[in-house]
Enzyme design. Sequence first.
Site, short mmCIF file in Angstrom:
data_model
loop_
_atom_site.label_atom_id
_atom_site.label_comp_id
_atom_site.label_asym_id
_atom_site.label_seq_id
_atom_site.Cartn_x
_atom_site.Cartn_y
_atom_site.Cartn_z
N PHE A 135 -5.32 14.59 4.11
CA PHE A 135 -5.05 13.42 4.94
C PHE A 135 -3.78 12.72 4.45
O PHE A 135 -3.50 12.69 3.26
CB PHE A 135 -6.21 12.41 4.84
CG PHE A 135 -7.49 12.85 5.48
CD1 PHE A 135 -7.67 12.70 6.84
CD2 PHE A 135 -8.52 13.38 4.72
CE1 PHE A 135 -8.87 13.07 7.45
CE2 PHE A 135 -9.72 13.76 5.31
CZ PHE A 135 -9.89 13.61 6.68
N ASP A 165 0.82 2.56 3.83
CA ASP A 165 -0.05 3.65 3.37
C ASP A 165 0.76 4.94 3.20
O ASP A 165 0.32 6.03 3.56
CB ASP A 165 -1.22 3.87 4.32
CG ASP A 165 -2.32 4.76 3.72
OD1 ASP A 165 -2.27 5.04 2.50
OD2 ASP A 165 -3.21 5.20 4.47
N LEU A 184 2.13 6.93 -4.97
CA LEU A 184 3.29 7.51 -5.64
C LEU A 184 2.96 8.81 -6.40
O LEU A 184 3.87 9.46 -6.90
CB LEU A 184 3.91 6.49 -6.59
CG LEU A 184 4.42 5.22 -5.88
CD1 LEU A 184 5.06 4.27 -6.88
CD2 LEU A 184 5.39 5.56 -4.76
N HIS A 230 0.83 -1.21 0.00
CA HIS A 230 0.00 0.00 0.00
C HIS A 230 0.86 1.26 0.00
O HIS A 230 1.28 1.74 1.05
CB HIS A 230 -0.91 -0.02 1.24
CG HIS A 230 -2.00 0.99 1.21
ND1 HIS A 230 -3.24 0.74 1.76
CD2 HIS A 230 -2.07 2.25 0.73
CE1 HIS A 230 -4.01 1.80 1.61
NE2 HIS A 230 -3.31 2.74 0.99
N ASN A 270 -6.10 9.26 7.11
CA ASN A 270 -7.40 8.64 6.89
C ASN A 270 -7.20 7.15 6.61
O ASN A 270 -6.54 6.79 5.64
CB ASN A 270 -8.11 9.30 5.71
CG ASN A 270 -9.55 8.85 5.59
OD1 ASN A 270 -10.11 8.25 6.50
ND2 ASN A 270 -10.17 9.15 4.47
#
Length: 428
Positions: free
Chosen positions: A323, A305, A63, A60, A278
């Site tokens: 976020f 993430d 980019l 995850h 988030n």
Amino acid sequence: MKRLIKNGQCLVDGHLQVQDILIADGKIEKFGQHLAANVPVGQIIDAQGLFVSPGLVDLHVHLREPGQTDKETVKTGSLAAAHGGYTTIAAMPNVIPAPDTPKRMQDMLALNQRDGAVHMVQYATITTDRGGDELVDMAGLKAAGAFAFSNDGNGVQTACTMYQGMKQAAALNMAVVAHAEDDSLTYGGVMHEGGVSKRLGLPGIPSVSETAQVARDVALAAATGVHYHVCHVSSAATVQVIRAAKAAGVNVTCEVSPHHLLLSDETITSDNAMLKMNPPLGSERDRQALIAGLLDGTIDVIATDHAPHTDAEKAQSMLKAPFGITGSETAFAMLYTRFVKTGLFSLAQLINWMAVQPAVLFGLNAGQLTEGAPADLALFDLTTPFTINANDFLSKGHNSPFIGEQVLGKTVRTIVSGQDVYPLRDIN
């Protein structure tokens, strides 16, 4: 050309042992003790005192290219991954334009191949431009090279759309990877709804916005048989839903992000956008439930993430800032320092969650130190303290709450297919 890594500490049956690794043609040719090989002196790496790990695998990352190259590019983001010890990453599709057609997927894969410093797989979207209810040509996108389907950054709001998408993905033996968020339950919030948000006077997002959609989706996954993977699980209630679904035989897997393991909303003492992500940081009870979920197998893997933004964007109030935080370059060191050194996790568990299991879950040829496997390796210094410094980042994004932390687990070298990708003399 052959290379030899000598005297490194490697995990063998869960325990550290001194091992040598002989690399030939981009693969591990031999793995064992006191290997003798006809290798040029310049191709021998003395890893004395270093931990030699299979290259980490991140399911995850964001980019930002094409469309938001002021935040990140394929080159800078993949170099940041290499700096963190990652050798395989999965790129999310929230770029502009999104890879929602076979042609766009082909273009995206060509860009990744040209500029990527590590192995990369690419998500396609579930719906056109990651919104609405028009499903993409899943068969065409699979044929074009899509890794899996995700609208990450947005939850699929309509149950029928998700149901039909899952049916198609299941027929193609492809995974649906979900950012679970019911927009009707977010109320314009910028952090977790609770005592801290009320004290700071900031609008909160109730954790049920995640849990309600996961509960819907596991029912749909049970009906369709699809491999349903939940992104960045953040709440105790969601962990319980997934635990129950697994017990019932639903084909569901999930990930947790380092920041949700390391931080809670109690960390937020002021309007600080470096702590805006988030899903938002949950309560301390949520954080403890995530740790317990990892330890009991409910949560399968750790994924960063990685979400870079510009310094100017993150200098704003939480009310206006986007976020997301970066993660590729800080994940291993932070988790090793906070959890392995304190005895809560073993090093073998951490590597399982960050390298072995991500590859197993999605059938990637990665995450293993075995003869015949790709020579994708990370060498870490587990004993010398260092301070996380934004000036050392290879990502364009400096939006990390972990800057200034003193940690262990510095990446000394990252090798992809037998070749050094970190450090490089020229990274510009």
